[in-house]
Design a protein around this motif. Structure first.
Motif, PDB file in Angstrom:
ATOM      1  N   PHE A 176       0.990  -1.094   0.154  1.00 17.22           N
ATOM      2  CA  PHE A 176       0.147   0.072   0.134  1.00 17.22           C
ATOM      3  C   PHE A 176       0.765   0.985  -0.013  1.00 17.22           C
ATOM      4  O   PHE A 176       0.357   1.802  -0.716  1.00 17.22           O
ATOM      5  CB  PHE A 176      -0.698  -0.012   0.849  1.00 17.22           C
ATOM      6  N   LEU A 180       1.691   3.718  -3.135  1.00 18.92           N
ATOM      7  CA  LEU A 180       1.635   4.907  -2.594  1.00 18.92           C
ATOM      8  C   LEU A 180       2.651   6.263  -2.996  1.00 18.92           C
ATOM      9  O   LEU A 180       2.085   7.544  -3.498  1.00 18.92           O
ATOM     10  CB  LEU A 180       1.350   5.258  -0.805  1.00 18.92           C
TER      11      LEU A 180
ATOM     12  N   HIS B 113      -0.063  17.972 -10.824  1.00 21.66           N
ATOM     13  CA  HIS B 113      -1.058  17.570 -10.052  1.00 21.66           C
ATOM     14  C   HIS B 113      -2.427  18.545  -9.795  1.00 21.66           C
ATOM     15  O   HIS B 113      -3.522  18.050  -9.396  1.00 21.66           O
ATOM     16  CB  HIS B 113       0.036  18.189  -8.675  1.00 21.66           C
ATOM     17  N   PRO B 114      -2.345  19.746 -10.600  1.00 22.21           N
ATOM     18  CA  PRO B 114      -3.958  20.344 -10.240  1.00 22.21           C
ATOM     19  C   PRO B 114      -4.782  19.679 -10.756  1.00 22.21           C
ATOM     20  O   PRO B 114      -5.801  20.235 -10.747  1.00 22.21           O
ATOM     21  CB  PRO B 114      -3.689  22.186  -9.699  1.00 22.21           C
ATOM     22  N   SER B 116      -5.542  16.645 -11.791  1.00 22.21           N
ATOM     23  CA  SER B 116      -4.988  15.291 -11.173  1.00 22.21           C
ATOM     24  C   SER B 116      -6.275  14.469 -10.282  1.00 22.21           C
ATOM     25  O   SER B 116      -5.835  16.235  -9.665  1.00 22.21           O
ATOM     26  CB  SER B 116      -4.125  13.650 -11.223  1.00 22.21           C
ATOM     27  N   ARG B 117      -6.501  13.806  -9.926  1.00 24.62           N
ATOM     28  CA  ARG B 117      -7.225  13.525  -8.587  1.00 24.62           C
ATOM     29  C   ARG B 117      -7.664  12.386  -7.638  1.00 24.62           C
ATOM     30  O   ARG B 117      -7.470  12.371  -7.003  1.00 24.62           O
ATOM     31  CB  ARG B 117      -8.684  13.484  -8.845  1.00 24.62           C
ATOM     32  N   SER B 118      -6.549  11.319  -8.130  1.00 25.22           N
ATOM     33  CA  SER B 118      -6.377  10.364  -7.869  1.00 25.22           C
ATOM     34  C   SER B 118      -5.980  10.325  -5.821  1.00 25.22           C
ATOM     35  O   SER B 118      -4.821  11.416  -5.955  1.00 25.22           O
ATOM     36  CB  SER B 118      -5.445   9.104  -7.695  1.00 25.22           C
ATOM     37  N   GLY B 119      -6.202  10.282  -4.551  1.00 29.87           N
ATOM     38  CA  GLY B 119      -6.203  10.662  -3.470  1.00 29.87           C
ATOM     39  C   GLY B 119      -5.541   8.895  -2.628  1.00 29.87           C
ATOM     40  O   GLY B 119      -4.705   8.662  -3.690  1.00 29.87           O
ATOM     41  N   PHE B 120      -5.472   9.444  -1.206  1.00 32.46           N
ATOM     42  CA  PHE B 120      -4.499   8.256  -0.956  1.00 32.46           C
ATOM     43  C   PHE B 120      -5.096   6.946  -0.934  1.00 32.46           C
ATOM     44  O   PHE B 120      -4.606   5.858  -1.544  1.00 32.46           O
ATOM     45  CB  PHE B 120      -4.273   8.358   0.914  1.00 32.46           C
ATOM     46  N   LEU B 121      -6.257   6.528  -0.884  1.00 33.51           N
ATOM     47  CA  LEU B 121      -6.993   5.257  -0.833  1.00 33.51           C
ATOM     48  C   LEU B 121      -6.364   4.701  -2.484  1.00 33.51           C
ATOM     49  O   LEU B 121      -6.297   3.675  -2.676  1.00 33.51           O
ATOM     50  CB  LEU B 121      -8.932   5.375  -0.551  1.00 33.51           C
ATOM     51  N   THR B 123      -4.578   5.929  -5.031  1.00 34.97           N
ATOM     52  CA  THR B 123      -2.964   4.930  -4.796  1.00 34.97           C
ATOM     53  C   THR B 123      -2.726   3.995  -4.161  1.00 34.97           C
ATOM     54  O   THR B 123      -1.704   3.541  -5.468  1.00 34.97           O
ATOM     55  CB  THR B 123      -2.365   6.514  -5.408  1.00 34.97           C
ATOM     56  N   GLY B 124      -2.658   4.372  -2.858  1.00 34.62           N
ATOM     57  CA  GLY B 124      -2.177   3.130  -2.087  1.00 34.62           C
ATOM     58  C   GLY B 124      -2.944   1.517  -2.419  1.00 34.62           C
ATOM     59  O   GLY B 124      -2.708   0.865  -2.911  1.00 34.62           O
ATOM     60  N   LEU B 125      -4.143   1.513  -2.841  1.00 31.84           N
ATOM     61  CA  LEU B 125      -5.208   0.234  -3.816  1.00 31.84           C
ATOM     62  C   LEU B 125      -4.614   0.551  -4.708  1.00 31.84           C
ATOM     63  O   LEU B 125      -5.263  -1.305  -5.876  1.00 31.84           O
ATOM     64  CB  LEU B 125      -6.153   0.204  -2.881  1.00 31.84           C
ATOM     65  N   ARG B 126      -3.758   0.852  -5.598  1.00 35.87           N
ATOM     66  CA  ARG B 126      -4.312   1.093  -7.614  1.00 35.87           C
ATOM     67  C   ARG B 126      -5.247   0.770  -7.887  1.00 35.87           C
ATOM     68  O   ARG B 126      -5.076  -0.073  -9.007  1.00 35.87           O
ATOM     69  CB  ARG B 126      -2.674   0.263  -7.701  1.00 35.87           C
ATOM     70  N   MET B 130      -7.107   5.450 -11.547  1.00 35.12           N
ATOM     71  CA  MET B 130      -5.447   5.619 -11.100  1.00 35.12           C
ATOM     72  C   MET B 130      -4.497   4.973 -11.863  1.00 35.12           C
ATOM     73  O   MET B 130      -3.469   6.116 -12.457  1.00 35.12           O
ATOM     74  CB  MET B 130      -5.439   5.568  -9.233  1.00 35.12           C
ATOM     75  N   GLU B 134      -2.465   7.808 -14.490  1.00 42.46           N
ATOM     76  CA  GLU B 134      -0.641   7.919 -14.016  1.00 42.46           C
ATOM     77  C   GLU B 134      -0.462   7.613 -15.416  1.00 42.46           C
ATOM     78  O   GLU B 134       0.842   8.313 -15.676  1.00 42.46           O
ATOM     79  CB  GLU B 134      -0.510   6.940 -13.606  1.00 42.46           C
ATOM     80  N   LEU B 137      -0.659  10.991 -17.083  1.00 45.23           N
ATOM     81  CA  LEU B 137      -0.047  12.153 -16.030  1.00 45.23           C
ATOM     82  C   LEU B 137       1.631  11.749 -17.098  1.00 45.23           C
ATOM     83  O   LEU B 137       2.433  12.982 -18.077  1.00 45.23           O
ATOM     84  CB  LEU B 137       0.474  11.604 -14.932  1.00 45.23           C
TER      85      LEU B 137
END
Lengths: 328, 279
Positions: A176, A180, B113-114, B116-121, B123-126, B130, B134, B137
């Motif tokens: 994870f 990130l 960055h401004p 695009s949108r993906s947040g913590f969840l 990106t962490g869970l791919r 996202m 990516e 980008l």
């Protein structure tokens, strides 16, 4: 995730899977499995701390407090309210995240090391609460009779089962965090650390990101705390004081702050050092920790992962086509 | 109040009575000025005239004490920089402020960055969205690097580039935000003649992409070559404004730069302002 990280992850998973057979073959070190369970629990905490400190550049002296919030949430909910441990676990994470948000929003809107100061005070307060709220926490005499964990109806018994559960969780958390880091969010965090005003001018809401990574680190610390609770089945406020926050920081620093691999390496190493080899120093333990910290800061500021002489490095080196920069 | 305002159809940036004070020092005083969309606007003035302070105000790093700033008809004075960036304003810095330990490509990706949108969840869970983002980008960042001529250096660490290329990379990173207005703070500082020529050509190509450029620069050859309009700041206040040729011959400007004696004797010997190929 770049090829390098995938390879390290694969090697790590294989080594971890084989480890129990290795230590059981050698009778004298068979209790290392127990130490490794603790190391895994601390790894969960320190992955979050590494994101916060190494990548976003924010110092928290309250990770032990969040660890404790997770631990006592699990302990109190299961002992006093007979909750299922698996239900108590996310509650602890949510509670720790919420508290981190409340502490982080005012502290992180200011530029500079205000989070370190705010968390220093906050950690002390939490420790006092654990000590004084005897009705809930058992106070200094501790919280006892905490149930263990069951997986699919089977109670988790023995160190091997715990070892695989905890390290499996570490690997999931690691994937994870790596995902990130190699994403828009990770780049934003590193950008904030390296050049905050440019990050802000490039459209990154720096304060919001700092708060979010702080909340994530608190939730991971709480998850580690819950595992700790059910593994040792006994809670005492002494495990959640400032000294433990500093120990967590030291673990991350020894391995290398700007690398999640460093966090894992440093945590395992320092857990063994602390549990096994430093016991002889007894009261001088603090002095030894201080010396290690000072030595690392002076001679190896980027931690053990920065050592260039490791022979496997050639194999692990990033292929030429990769476009990921050094992780800072 | 001396309102020196160029006549144009649609101003992209409107400053009205803008003032900034640091303790007892007045950095900017009562600036009223409009920048029409689609031009290259230069701001010149002696050191300490307030040029960078003005940029910091417009980009949100500094809240102005008085007056208003309107960008694309929105009152942005006091907004956080990231909100202003999202509205379509980007900038470079006089002192290079790259993310030195990230690759050239990653620096430009941060600029997206401004957009695009993906947040913590995510990106962490791919999550699938996202991954698509990516890829997008990365492609956009590569095409921007090609546009500025740094395509071959995508994998290099930004901090290892020579200064000239770092300055260009800052522009590429700023372009990645898809700005309608781009503020360049002394982009030619530390560049050699050839690099400065290429920079001038790049700035003109940027204007061609429907982006208004405001340039703070000491290199008068560059300023006179590519500017549509010039604003002269002097002790935090507009002294003059107009086309390059009008500014070049303005006695007040020459006096401000060189003092009374020079202005009276011979403006022709003033190399810095005069010695340029002309438009």
């Amino acid at each position: 995730m770049p090829v390098t990280d995938r390879r390290i992850l694969l090697v790590l998973a294989l080594v971890l899977a084989a480890f129990p057979w290795g230590v059981r073959a050698v009778g004298a070190v068979s209790h290392y499995l127990d130490v490794m369970v603790f190391a895994g629990i601390f790894c969960i905490v320190n992955l979050g701390l590494s994101l916060l400190m190494g990548f976003a550049g924010q110092i928290s002296l309250a990770q032990a407090a969040f660890f404790g919030i997770g631990a006592y949430s699990s302990g109190i909910l299961t002992v006093q309210f007979a909750w299922n441990p698996w239900a108590a676990m996310p509650m602890g994470m949510v509670l720790a995240g919420l508290v981190a948000w409340l502490v982080g929003v005012p502290a992180l809107r200011l530029k500079g090391h205000y989070l370190a100061m705010a968390t220093l005070g906050f950690g002390v307060i939490v420790h006092i609460v654990f000590n004084e709220e005897v009705r809930w926490t058992g106070g200094p005499s501790g919280l006892v009779d905490i149930p263990g964990l069951s997986v699919a109806g089977t109670p988790l018994r023995g160190e091997i089962a715990w070892y695989y559960l905890v390290w499996g969780t570490v690997l999931v958390a690691l994937v994870f965090c790596l995902n990130l880091l190699h994403s828009r969010v990770g780049r934003a965090l590193r950008a904030i650390h390296q050049e905050e005003k440019a990050a802000e001018a490039m459209g990154i809401p720096t304060a919001r990101y700092k708060v979010q990574v702080f909340v994530l680190s608190a939730a991971l610390a709480a998850l580690g705390g819950s595992f700790y609770t059910h593994y040792v089945a006994f809670l005492n406020p002494g495990s959640f004081d400032l000294m433990w926050s500093i120990r967590f920081m030291l673990m991350v620093m020894v391995g290398g702050m700007q690398s999640l691999w460093g966090a894992v390496l440093g945590t395992v190493l320092m857990t063994f050092v602390g549990n096994e080899w430093l016991q002889v120093f007894a009261d001088y333990e603090v002095l030894v920790y201080g010396s290690i910290l000072l030595g690392m800061a002076l001679f190896l500021p980027d931690g053990l992962v920065s050592l260039k002489s490791i022979p496997v490095r050639g194999w692990l080196r990033t292929p030429r086509s990769s476009t990921e920069g050094t992780q800072r | 109040m001396t309102a020196i305002t160029p006549q144009a159809a649609e101003p992209i940036l409107e400053l009205d009575g803008l003032g900034v004070q640091f303790g007892g020092v007045v950095a900017l005083r009562d600036i009223t000025y409009q920048v029409p969309g689609g031009i290259i606007q230069s701001i010149i003035g002696p050191n300490g005239a307030g040029k960078t302070t003005l940029f910091n105000c417009i980009s949100g790093l500094l809240a102005p004490g008085t007056g208003s700033i309107r960008f694309r008809r929105q009152r942005i004075a006091g907004w956080a920089p990231h909100r202003i960036a999202a509205l379509g304003l980007s900038r470079t810095f006089q002192q290079v402020a790259l993310f030195a330990h990230m690759s050239v490509l990653e620096n430009v990706m941060v600029g997206r960055h401004p957009r695009s949108r993906s947040g913590f969840l995510a990106t962490g869970l791919r999550l699938p969205g996202m991954r698509r983002e990516e890829r997008e980008l990365r492609e956009r960042a590569r095409s921007i690097l090609d546009f500025v001529g740094l395509g071959d250096l995508a994998a290099a660490a930004a901090g290892t580039l020579p200064l000239g290329q770092q300055k260009i990379l800052e522009i590429a990173r700023a372009l990645a935000t898809e700005p309608r207005l781009l503020l360049l703070d002394e982009p030619a500082g530390g560049l050699n003649t050839r690099e400065t020529e290429q920079l001038g050509e790049l700035i003109q190509r940027i204007r061609g992409r429907d982006t208004t450029v405001i340039l703070v620069e000491h290199d008068m050859n560059l300023v006179m070559d590519i500017s549509d309009r010039i604003l002269v700041l002097y002790f935090g206040h507009p002294l003059a404004s107009g086309t390059p040729s009008a500014i070049k011959d303005n006695p007040e400007v020459i006096q401000a730069y060189l003092g009374d004696d020079w202005a009276e004797s011979s403006a022709a010997s003033y190399t810095s302002l005069d010695n340029h190929p002309g438009r």
